[in-house]
Enzyme design. Structure first.
Site, PDB file in Angstrom:
ATOM      1  N   GLU A 110      49.152 -63.870 -30.056  1.00 23.88           N
ATOM      2  CA  GLU A 110      49.721 -64.995 -30.928  1.00 23.88           C
ATOM      3  C   GLU A 110      50.612 -65.595 -30.011  1.00 23.88           C
ATOM      4  O   GLU A 110      50.688 -67.088 -30.330  1.00 23.88           O
ATOM      5  CB  GLU A 110      50.437 -64.478 -32.350  1.00 23.88           C
ATOM      6  N   HIS A 119      50.247 -66.377 -26.980  1.00 29.10           N
ATOM      7  CA  HIS A 119      49.609 -67.285 -25.930  1.00 29.10           C
ATOM      8  C   HIS A 119      48.783 -68.103 -27.021  1.00 29.10           C
ATOM      9  O   HIS A 119      48.984 -69.504 -26.700  1.00 29.10           O
ATOM     10  CB  HIS A 119      48.383 -66.513 -25.582  1.00 29.10           C
ATOM     11  N   VAL A 179      57.287 -65.949 -29.857  1.00 29.13           N
ATOM     12  CA  VAL A 179      56.620 -65.280 -30.886  1.00 29.13           C
ATOM     13  C   VAL A 179      56.823 -63.907 -30.944  1.00 29.13           C
ATOM     14  O   VAL A 179      56.757 -63.311 -29.991  1.00 29.13           O
ATOM     15  CB  VAL A 179      55.031 -65.854 -30.991  1.00 29.13           C
TER      16      VAL A 179
HETATM   17  P1  AMP Z   1      51.260 -63.626 -19.783  1.00 28.86           P
HETATM   18  O1  AMP Z   1      49.736 -63.638 -20.078  1.00 28.86           O
HETATM   19  O2  AMP Z   1      52.120 -62.443 -20.138  1.00 28.86           O
HETATM   20  O3  AMP Z   1      51.398 -64.076 -18.448  1.00 28.86           O
HETATM   21  O4  AMP Z   1      51.834 -64.976 -20.452  1.00 28.86           O
HETATM   22  C1  AMP Z   1      51.380 -66.287 -20.346  1.00 28.86           C
HETATM   23  C2  AMP Z   1      52.299 -67.306 -21.053  1.00 28.86           C
HETATM   24  O5  AMP Z   1      52.549 -66.795 -22.459  1.00 28.86           O
HETATM   25  C3  AMP Z   1      53.656 -67.089 -20.388  1.00 28.86           C
HETATM   26  O6  AMP Z   1      54.008 -68.570 -20.587  1.00 28.86           O
HETATM   27  C4  AMP Z   1      54.556 -66.188 -21.347  1.00 28.86           C
HETATM   28  O7  AMP Z   1      55.841 -66.679 -21.396  1.00 28.86           O
HETATM   29  C5  AMP Z   1      53.920 -66.818 -22.522  1.00 28.86           C
HETATM   30  N1  AMP Z   1      54.148 -65.662 -23.731  1.00 28.86           N
HETATM   31  C6  AMP Z   1      53.953 -64.426 -23.576  1.00 28.86           C
HETATM   32  N2  AMP Z   1      54.279 -63.804 -24.868  1.00 28.86           N
HETATM   33  C7  AMP Z   1      54.690 -64.675 -25.387  1.00 28.86           C
HETATM   34  C8  AMP Z   1      55.566 -64.804 -26.741  1.00 28.86           C
HETATM   35  N3  AMP Z   1      55.770 -63.537 -27.319  1.00 28.86           N
HETATM   36  N4  AMP Z   1      55.873 -65.656 -27.508  1.00 28.86           N
HETATM   37  C9  AMP Z   1      55.649 -66.918 -26.716  1.00 28.86           C
HETATM   38  N5  AMP Z   1      55.084 -66.984 -25.594  1.00 28.86           N
HETATM   39  C10 AMP Z   1      54.750 -66.026 -24.921  1.00 28.86           C
END
Ligand code: AMP
Length: 282
Positions: free
Chosen positions: A33, A35, A174
């Protein structure tokens, strides 16, 4: 939704989209959620949304979880389609790095603390791959979660310093109902670890209460947060940081109207979790 795995294929599509506004959401996949919230905001603000999924080897340390990082292309493609993504860019490692890169983007100072210290080279890997992705996708806006607040600060600095024509849009964290920030890595947690993982959120809320009731001494605050985190037997603290945001400059006293970040990194069992809260002191 069109799935694109070759840079040359995307370049042709990009040329045909010339007059459209493009919102870009870079991820490492195993979508949740968090993402999806970035995709939602990108859809609201742009005509076209591009999602990338690439587990970037350059940003993982030698003893980190590159090989075991959760991956599920089919599930991700379905979630992306349902969320209204127009183009899913999902290149192979060979496509992104046909040869070892000799060019590295290094953002100074902001990377010399927090995850930059715990994970040497991590932000060089992040900045380099994001610069490559910006050059490939050529978006108007790019969406990043404040879950990785230091990453937002690093990418914003890179875009400013290198005059990249991309607007960085930070998005709120989130969380699960019990406060745990969503993360692809949460799947690593055992039932007991998952239960204790809420301590991160509880500690951030505790920090907020302490600050609101007048605590101004950063060191005293850190000590209280440390005690709180250590009340959980499975927790090993990596760092507790209280810094100015987004400069990430150190501070000893919290001053009126200062924008600060309380950032936590812990290991619960073998899983490293990070979380943070950005607060305006008043
Ligand atoms: P990742 O796939 O973990 O590299 O994350 C991709 C993007 O999703 C990054 O910009 C993260 O900061 C964002 N993201 C990951 N987890 C969350 C979350 N719980 N709430 C908001 N954005 C997130």
């Amino acid at each position: 939704m069109i799935i694109v795995d070759k840079i040359s294929q995307w370049r042709e599509i990009r040329a045909s989209l010339d007059s459209h506004s493009i919102g870009f959401v870079p991820t490492m996949g195993y979508l949740h959620e968090g993402h999806l919230s970035l995709i939602k905001q990108a859809k609201e603000e742009n005509q076209i949304v591009v999602l990338s999924i690439f587990v970037n080897p350059l940003q993982f340390g030698e003893n980190e979880d590159f090989n075991t990082y959760p991956r599920d292309k089919e599930r991700d493609a379905n979630l992306a389609r349902e969320a209204g993504v127009d183009y899913l860019f999902i290149p192979s490692q060979e496509e992104m790095y046909p040869a070892p890169t000799r060019t590295v983007v290094q953002v100074k100072e902001i990377t010399a603390c927090m995850c930059g210290t715990s994970r040497p080279g991590h932000f060089d890997g992040v900045a380099t791959v994001v610069a490559k992705l910006f050059n490939i996708i050529q978006p108007n806006r790019a969406y990043f979660g404040l879950k990785d607040a230091q990453q937002v600060a690093v990418i914003s600095q890179m875009v400013t310093d290198l005059n990249m024509p991309v607007e960085i849009r930070p998005c709120p964290i989130v969380r699960e109902e019990d406060g745990l920030a969503l993360s692809s890595r949460n799947v690593y947690l055992t039932k007991e670890e998952r239960e204790q993982a809420t301590i991160l959120y509880e500690t951030l809320e505790y920090a907020d209460r302490l600050i609101n009731s007048g605590e101004k001494d950063a060191l005293a605050l850190k000590k209280k947060l440390q005690e709180k985190l250590l009340s959980c037997p499975l927790v090993n603290i990596d760092y507790i940081e209280i810094r100015q945001f987004p400069s990430l400059q150190e501070l000893t006293t919290l001053a009126q109207n200062m924008k600060i970040i309380i950032a936590l990194a812990v290991k619960i069992g073998k899983t490293r979790l990070i979380d943070n809260k950005i607060i305006e002191v008043n």
